[in-house]
Design a protein around this motif. Structure first.
Motif, PDB file in Angstrom:
ATOM      1  N   ARG A  14       0.829  -1.212   0.000  1.00 39.13           N
ATOM      2  CA  ARG A  14       0.000   0.000   0.000  1.00 39.13           C
ATOM      3  C   ARG A  14       0.862   1.260   0.000  1.00 39.13           C
ATOM      4  O   ARG A  14       0.565   2.221  -0.707  1.00 39.13           O
ATOM      5  CB  ARG A  14      -0.938  -0.018   1.217  1.00 39.13           C
ATOM      6  N   PHE A  15       1.949   1.243   0.776  1.00 40.64           N
ATOM      7  CA  PHE A  15       2.856   2.391   0.826  1.00 40.64           C
ATOM      8  C   PHE A  15       3.474   2.647  -0.549  1.00 40.64           C
ATOM      9  O   PHE A  15       3.509   3.786  -1.024  1.00 40.64           O
ATOM     10  CB  PHE A  15       3.947   2.146   1.872  1.00 40.64           C
ATOM     11  N   ARG A  49       2.973   5.970  -3.018  1.00 40.64           N
ATOM     12  CA  ARG A  49       4.120   6.742  -3.524  1.00 40.64           C
ATOM     13  C   ARG A  49       4.119   6.787  -5.056  1.00 40.64           C
ATOM     14  O   ARG A  49       4.409   7.817  -5.649  1.00 40.64           O
ATOM     15  CB  ARG A  49       5.437   6.155  -3.018  1.00 40.64           C
ATOM     16  N   ARG A  50       3.767   5.673  -5.684  1.00 40.92           N
ATOM     17  CA  ARG A  50       3.716   5.627  -7.148  1.00 40.92           C
ATOM     18  C   ARG A  50       2.627   6.567  -7.674  1.00 40.92           C
ATOM     19  O   ARG A  50       2.828   7.287  -8.647  1.00 40.92           O
ATOM     20  CB  ARG A  50       3.468   4.198  -7.618  1.00 40.92           C
ATOM     21  N   GLU A  51       1.457   6.557  -7.035  1.00 42.13           N
ATOM     22  CA  GLU A  51       0.373   7.443  -7.456  1.00 42.13           C
ATOM     23  C   GLU A  51       0.775   8.908  -7.284  1.00 42.13           C
ATOM     24  O   GLU A  51       0.502   9.736  -8.148  1.00 42.13           O
ATOM     25  CB  GLU A  51      -0.896   7.147  -6.647  1.00 42.13           C
ATOM     26  N   ASP A  82       3.201   9.763 -10.057  1.00 43.83           N
ATOM     27  CA  ASP A  82       2.484   9.886 -11.327  1.00 43.83           C
ATOM     28  C   ASP A  82       1.739  11.214 -11.408  1.00 43.83           C
ATOM     29  O   ASP A  82       1.726  11.863 -12.456  1.00 43.83           O
ATOM     30  CB  ASP A  82       1.499   8.732 -11.516  1.00 43.83           C
ATOM     31  N   ASN A  83       1.103  11.615 -10.318  1.00 41.12           N
ATOM     32  CA  ASN A  83       0.380  12.890 -10.297  1.00 41.12           C
ATOM     33  C   ASN A  83       1.344  14.071 -10.435  1.00 41.12           C
ATOM     34  O   ASN A  83       1.036  15.047 -11.119  1.00 41.12           O
ATOM     35  CB  ASN A  83      -0.437  13.035  -9.021  1.00 41.12           C
ATOM     36  N   ASP A  84       2.502  13.996  -9.783  1.00 40.74           N
ATOM     37  CA  ASP A  84       3.486  15.078  -9.898  1.00 40.74           C
ATOM     38  C   ASP A  84       4.017  15.197 -11.323  1.00 40.74           C
ATOM     39  O   ASP A  84       4.282  16.295 -11.799  1.00 40.74           O
ATOM     40  CB  ASP A  84       4.646  14.848  -8.933  1.00 40.74           C
ATOM     41  N   GLY A  86      -3.303  14.427 -13.249  1.00 43.28           N
ATOM     42  CA  GLY A  86      -3.514  13.001 -13.007  1.00 43.28           C
ATOM     43  C   GLY A  86      -4.828  12.793 -12.275  1.00 43.28           C
ATOM     44  O   GLY A  86      -5.890  13.129 -12.784  1.00 43.28           O
ATOM     45  N   SER A  87      -4.760  12.267 -11.066  1.00 46.87           N
ATOM     46  CA  SER A  87      -5.972  12.070 -10.262  1.00 46.87           C
ATOM     47  C   SER A  87      -6.045  13.074  -9.111  1.00 46.87           C
ATOM     48  O   SER A  87      -6.826  12.905  -8.192  1.00 46.87           O
ATOM     49  CB  SER A  87      -6.000  10.642  -9.703  1.00 46.87           C
TER      50      SER A  87
END
Length: 119
Positions: free
Chosen positions: A22-23, A27-29, A32-34, A109-110
């Motif tokens: 989950r961590f 971090r990946r999300e 990706d958003n950045d 992104g999201s």
């Protein structure tokens, strides 16, 4: 008696693996958003939802009322048609929106970046 410690170790290992997964996913999300470009669309605010965060067990809820932690979400429908987008907002952003408002939605992104209503 030797099976109990082995079972305990397996359970702890499963919890650690799930938490690590989950961590890494969060971090990946965030990365990706950045890295995503800032997008803007003309939208209509279609739904608003506020939901209390329940971090207590049912017995605790009966003895002491829940805190004021809330989760705020808003959904936006593109004026030109397309899929509705839902974002999690902070309290100030949430209360500035009204269902039916038209304006420009900014997002990466999201991640919700902002909403500028049309005059």
């Amino acid at each position: 008696m030797s099976k109990m410690p082995l079972f305990f170790i397996i359970v702890v290992a499963i919890i650690v693996i799930a938490a690590s997964f989950r961590f890494v996913q969060q971090r990946r999300e965030r990365a990706d958003n950045d890295a995503a470009p800032l997008l803007q669309k003309h939208v209509v605010v279609s739904h608003k939802r506020e939901k209390p965060l329940n971090d207590r067990r049912s017995r605790q809820q009966q003895e002491t009322p829940a805190g004021t932690s809330m989760r705020y979400e808003a959904s936006f429908k593109p004026e030109s048609g397309g899929l509705e987008m839902t974002f999690r907002l902070d309290e100030k952003q949430y209360h500035q929106l009204t269902v039916g408002d038209k304006g420009t939605l900014s997002y990466k992104g999201s991640r919700f970046e902002g909403f500028t209503p049309q005059p």
